[in-house]
Design an enzyme around this catalytic site. Structure first.
Site, short mmCIF file in Angstrom:
data_model
loop_
_atom_site.label_atom_id
_atom_site.label_comp_id
_atom_site.label_asym_id
_atom_site.label_seq_id
_atom_site.Cartn_x
_atom_site.Cartn_y
_atom_site.Cartn_z
N SER A 147 0.67 -1.27 -0.08
CA SER A 147 0.10 0.39 0.03
C SER A 147 1.01 1.55 -0.01
O SER A 147 1.68 0.93 0.51
CB SER A 147 -0.61 0.22 1.59
OG SER A 147 -1.91 1.18 1.48
N TYR A 160 -2.81 -0.15 9.59
CA TYR A 160 -2.36 -0.50 8.87
C TYR A 160 -2.05 -0.14 7.95
O TYR A 160 -1.19 -0.61 7.57
CB TYR A 160 -4.06 -0.03 7.80
CG TYR A 160 -4.70 -0.52 6.04
CD1 TYR A 160 -3.92 0.99 5.17
CD2 TYR A 160 -5.04 -1.29 5.96
CE1 TYR A 160 -3.90 0.37 3.78
CE2 TYR A 160 -5.15 -1.33 4.23
CZ TYR A 160 -4.78 -0.48 3.63
OH TYR A 160 -4.63 -1.40 2.36
C1 GCO Z 1 -6.72 4.94 3.56
C2 GCO Z 1 -6.94 4.90 2.18
C3 GCO Z 1 -6.20 3.70 1.98
C4 GCO Z 1 -5.74 2.63 0.61
C5 GCO Z 1 -4.91 2.29 -0.10
C6 GCO Z 1 -3.45 2.92 0.21
O1 GCO Z 1 -8.25 5.00 4.27
O2 GCO Z 1 -5.99 5.53 3.28
O3 GCO Z 1 -7.98 3.15 2.36
O4 GCO Z 1 -5.52 3.08 2.76
O5 GCO Z 1 -7.00 2.03 0.81
O6 GCO Z 1 -3.78 1.18 1.37
O7 GCO Z 1 -2.07 2.37 -0.95
#
Ligand code: GCO
Length: 264
Positions: A147, A160
């Site tokens: 990501s 995340y």
């Molecule tokens: C957020 C998004 C990101 C994208 C992606 C970016 O809330 O910033 O959901 O997490 O989904 O992962 O690469």
């Protein structure tokens, strides 16, 4: 005319979390390049069956298997079942993932751990058990879906980002340990794509939507099909000497500091 470097005919690809979104888009890309697709989800069997039908409508050979990527015993059983019913897995895309947009100070430890479990521990579990067959055959391709958050932080997505940052390094370590067995492990880092997962922050006029348009040199959200080329490349012979690389498909976000909203 020799076989194209990008031809996946005869290959079997397992894409976790491929009943919708980016996972489905990448799996369709591999299918259109000739691969047989194993669709995975952990929601409902009807959702998996519907997804398999979507592939078949395009003439792509596809099979569906419901299993929880975070449960090692389910993963072991599912891999044995898939490899006996479909065939050995040549390509694995670890795409299944969740996100919880909660400021760290407010986040429960259990919520943090759930994100790490699905987004980081699960790719380890699935890769470990699929790689055993790849190593035995001395051939395989593993792609971990990283990501922007493998490189950058953002308010409210700390768990995340920790998971996706870890997944970047896990990718490099898998490449380190398995490269000598002709197993190439790489990552794809999607930028901001128009999916269910980003729908809440993509609403027209939402400050984040405007921010991303400004922050992205391509000045738009990605279309899931934009990931197919990277997925085909990292699944094909064309990437046989590419190891531990994270290929960012982000419209250029990581290339720039961005620009003020009033600048053309
Ligand atoms: C957020 C998004 C990101 C994208 C992606 C970016 O809330 O910033 O959901 O997490 O989904 O992962 O690469």
């Amino acid at each position: 005319m020799g076989i194209s470097l990008f031809d996946l005919t005869g290959k079997i690809a397992l894409v976790t979390g491929s009943t919708h979104g980016l996972g489905m888009a990448m799996a369709k890309g591999l299918g259109r390049a000739g691969a047989t697709i194993i669709v995975n989800g952990n929601s409902s069997q009807p959702k998996i069956d519907d997804a398999v039908l979507e592939f078949k409508k395009e003439g792509i050979q596809a099979f569906g298997y419901k299993f929880n990527v975070a449960d090692e015993s389910e993963v072991i059983a599912a891999i044995a079942k898939m490899e006996s019913e479909v065939g050995t897995i040549d390509i694995l895309i670890n795409n299944a993932g969740i996100i919880k947009r909660i400021p760290l100070i407010e986040m429960e430890v259990s919520e943090f751990k759930e994100v790490i479990d699905i987004d980081l521990v699960s790719p380890f579990i699935v890769s470990k058990h699929v790689a055993k067959g790849m190593i035995a055959r001395q051939e395989g391709k593993i792609i971990n879906i990283c990501s922007m958050m493998s490189e950058l932080g953002r308010n409210s997505v700390g768990a995340y980002a920790a998971a996706k940052g870890g997944l970047k390094m896990l990718t490099k370590n898998m490449a380190t340990e398995w490269g000598k067995h002709n197993v190439q492990v790489n990552g794809i880092g999607p930028g901001y794509f128009a999916t269910e997962q980003t729908a809440p922050i993509r609403i027209d006029g939402h400050p984040f939507n405007d921010f991303i348009i400004n922050r992205t040199p391509a000045a738009k959200w990605g279309n899931p099909d934009d990931l197919s080329g990277a997925a085909i490349f990292l699944s094909s012979k064309a990437s046989d000497f590419v190891n531990g690389h994270i290929l960012y498909v982000d419209g250029g976000i990581l290339a720039t500091i961005g620009k003020p909203s009033n600048e053309i």
